[in-house]
Design an enzyme around this catalytic site. Structure first.
Site, PDB file in Angstrom:
ATOM      1  N   ARG A 130       0.647  -1.163   0.025  1.00 19.15           N
ATOM      2  CA  ARG A 130      -0.248  -0.123   0.222  1.00 19.15           C
ATOM      3  C   ARG A 130       0.900   1.277  -0.026  1.00 19.15           C
ATOM      4  O   ARG A 130       1.006   1.918  -0.885  1.00 19.15           O
ATOM      5  CB  ARG A 130      -0.959   0.034   1.364  1.00 19.15           C
ATOM      6  CG  ARG A 130      -2.219   1.090   1.214  1.00 19.15           C
ATOM      7  CD  ARG A 130      -1.682   2.425   1.669  1.00 19.15           C
ATOM      8  NE  ARG A 130      -1.270   2.577   3.011  1.00 19.15           N
ATOM      9  CZ  ARG A 130      -0.680   3.780   3.362  1.00 19.15           C
ATOM     10  NH1 ARG A 130      -0.551   4.919   2.580  1.00 19.15           N
ATOM     11  NH2 ARG A 130      -0.158   3.736   4.320  1.00 19.15           N
ATOM     12  N   ASP A 131       1.729   1.363   0.991  1.00 20.23           N
ATOM     13  CA  ASP A 131       2.442   2.527   1.276  1.00 20.23           C
ATOM     14  C   ASP A 131       3.488   2.744   0.251  1.00 20.23           C
ATOM     15  O   ASP A 131       3.885   3.892  -0.041  1.00 20.23           O
ATOM     16  CB  ASP A 131       2.785   2.943   2.915  1.00 20.23           C
ATOM     17  CG  ASP A 131       3.245   4.185   2.889  1.00 20.23           C
ATOM     18  OD1 ASP A 131       3.033   5.116   2.397  1.00 20.23           O
ATOM     19  OD2 ASP A 131       3.729   4.257   4.170  1.00 20.23           O
ATOM     20  N   HIS A 141       5.209   3.673  12.931  1.00 19.22           N
ATOM     21  CA  HIS A 141       5.403   3.564  11.473  1.00 19.22           C
ATOM     22  C   HIS A 141       6.422   4.764  11.301  1.00 19.22           C
ATOM     23  O   HIS A 141       6.075   5.963  11.077  1.00 19.22           O
ATOM     24  CB  HIS A 141       4.188   3.894  10.700  1.00 19.22           C
ATOM     25  CG  HIS A 141       4.073   4.051   9.442  1.00 19.22           C
ATOM     26  ND1 HIS A 141       3.425   3.084   8.632  1.00 19.22           N
ATOM     27  CD2 HIS A 141       4.665   4.886   8.501  1.00 19.22           C
ATOM     28  CE1 HIS A 141       3.558   3.591   7.239  1.00 19.22           C
ATOM     29  NE2 HIS A 141       4.224   4.424   7.257  1.00 19.22           N
ATOM     30  N   HIS A 166       9.654   6.454   8.818  1.00 17.37           N
ATOM     31  CA  HIS A 166      10.334   6.640   7.610  1.00 17.37           C
ATOM     32  C   HIS A 166      11.735   6.909   7.843  1.00 17.37           C
ATOM     33  O   HIS A 166      12.139   7.192   8.922  1.00 17.37           O
ATOM     34  CB  HIS A 166       9.642   7.675   6.474  1.00 17.37           C
ATOM     35  CG  HIS A 166       8.457   7.503   6.179  1.00 17.37           C
ATOM     36  ND1 HIS A 166       7.882   7.770   4.937  1.00 17.37           N
ATOM     37  CD2 HIS A 166       7.295   6.679   6.665  1.00 17.37           C
ATOM     38  CE1 HIS A 166       6.812   7.597   4.680  1.00 17.37           C
ATOM     39  NE2 HIS A 166       6.212   6.804   5.671  1.00 17.37           N
ATOM     40  N   CYS A 175       5.767  10.139   0.781  1.00 13.50           N
ATOM     41  CA  CYS A 175       4.300  10.747   0.848  1.00 13.50           C
ATOM     42  C   CYS A 175       4.325  11.885  -0.346  1.00 13.50           C
ATOM     43  O   CYS A 175       5.096  12.650  -0.279  1.00 13.50           O
ATOM     44  CB  CYS A 175       3.938  11.330   2.245  1.00 13.50           C
ATOM     45  SG  CYS A 175       2.676  12.187   2.323  1.00 13.50           S
ATOM     46  N   ASN A 185       9.780   4.528   3.737  1.00 17.31           N
ATOM     47  CA  ASN A 185       9.614   3.602   4.971  1.00 17.31           C
ATOM     48  C   ASN A 185      10.842   3.036   5.371  1.00 17.31           C
ATOM     49  O   ASN A 185      11.840   2.803   4.487  1.00 17.31           O
ATOM     50  CB  ASN A 185       8.472   2.849   4.907  1.00 17.31           C
ATOM     51  CG  ASN A 185       7.250   3.314   4.588  1.00 17.31           C
ATOM     52  OD1 ASN A 185       6.431   3.576   5.623  1.00 17.31           O
ATOM     53  ND2 ASN A 185       6.743   3.390   3.236  1.00 17.31           N
TER      54      ASN A 185
END
Length: 318
Positions: free
Chosen positions: A21-22, A213, A215, A246, A255
């Site tokens: 997803r990310d 979470h 990065h 992002c 990430n």
């Protein structure tokens, strides 16, 4: 507030894979649905049990994830797996409620400016709208993880007070979220800001499970993991190969890398249930699929005790 005891060695740490997803959402070339499914299955085969597979966002906003339902329907779900997806609003929640999901991740920014850039509304409006979202998901038997973006700093506003993060976490708890995830959207977290945010939340919302979470924008993602471990956190997100970023935050990079995180945890005495060699294979498959090098380190060097043939290695002359 006194410091919690460190997690004892041997404790099982949950590593949630968020690359599908990310990570994928930032790739400019559309990844075929079948390839997304293949990569997700390879990650599951390595022992990953928690995965954020996709997002129910507008296909116009994030065309890379327009195939959310097809990907979820196509993956080989292992026994005991915990499958999640991101939803930004009630429309996304309605789509998610029709799929085989264990949990859904919502997201609001701790920073007013970033929240307006990300979802075009103020923080309190986002939180108010989540009441209907969470009710809809709970009706469908789906748990909710309340995500807080820019939890450790904002590229527009700078410092984000831990009290602001804790206020949002408490509101999530009041709305019925089972956990809260602190997102380091632009890699501004430091060990000190991580510790402050965790302790502020535990003061304001006792009993709320905290996920982290990070990065790796400034290279201290894994140092922040170690701080989280010392504070008793046992759930960390990571992306295969270090994918991610992002689109609404200038300078954001990927990430923390799943292989690097698993290597660190296992070499520190923690259990993850993940086979590092097979995880590296999944990262190499991902790298081949997207067509460019990934920033992870373990994908390049391999495990610490990997052996090399001395006959295939140059010998110094003279």
């Amino acid at each position: 507030m006194s410091s919690p005891l460190p997690v004892p060695e041997g404790t099982r740490i949950t590593v949630c894979e968020v690359g599908p997803r990310d990570g994928f959402q930032n790739e400019k070339t559309f990844i075929p649905t079948a390839k997304k499914i293949e990569i997700a299955n390879a990650l599951f085969a390595s022992g990953v049990t928690h995965m954020q597979v996709t997002s129910f966002v507008s296909p116009r906003a994030v065309p890379q994830l327009a195939d959310a339902e097809e990907v979820l329907a196509g993956i080989d779900r292992p026994e005991g797996a915990w499958i999640t997806a991101l939803v930004p609003n009630l429309r996304g929640a309605e789509r998610a409620a029709q799929c085989a999901l264990d949990a859904v991740h919502t997201v609001v920014s701790a920073s007013e400016t970033h929240n307006r850039k990300n979802v075009n509304r103020p923080v309190d409006q986002s939180l108010a709208e989540f009441e209907a979202v969470i009710d809809r998901l709970h009706t469908a038997g789906i748990a909710v993880e309340g995500g807080i973006a820019t939890a450790f700093g904002c590229p527009f506003e700078g410092i984000v007070p831990p009290e602001q993060v804790a206020r949002i976490a408490r509101r999530y708890q009041e709305l019925g979220a089972e956990s809260v995830s602190l997102g380091d959207t632009t890699g501004m977290a430091t060990p000190l800001t991580v510790r402050a945010a965790i302790r502020a939340i535990r003061e304001a919302a006792p009993g709320l499970d905290i996920h982290l979470h990070f990065h790796n924008t400034r290279g201290v993602g894994l140092a922040c993991v170690m701080t989280g471990l010392a504070e008793g956190v046992t759930h960390f997100d990571a992306a295969v190969g270090g994918l991610g970023g992002c689109p609404f935050a200038a300078g954001a990079t990927g990430n923390i890398c799943t292989e690097d995180l698993v290597y660190l945890l296992q070499e520190s005495g923690y259990s993850t249930g993940i086979e590092l060699d097979r995880l590296i294979d999944a990262a190499l498959l991902t790298q081949d699929t997207i067509g460019h090098a990934l920033p992870g380190q373990v994908i390049k060097a391999g495990p610490r005790l990997k052996r090399h043939d001395p006959d295939q290695t140059l010998t110094a002359a003279g």
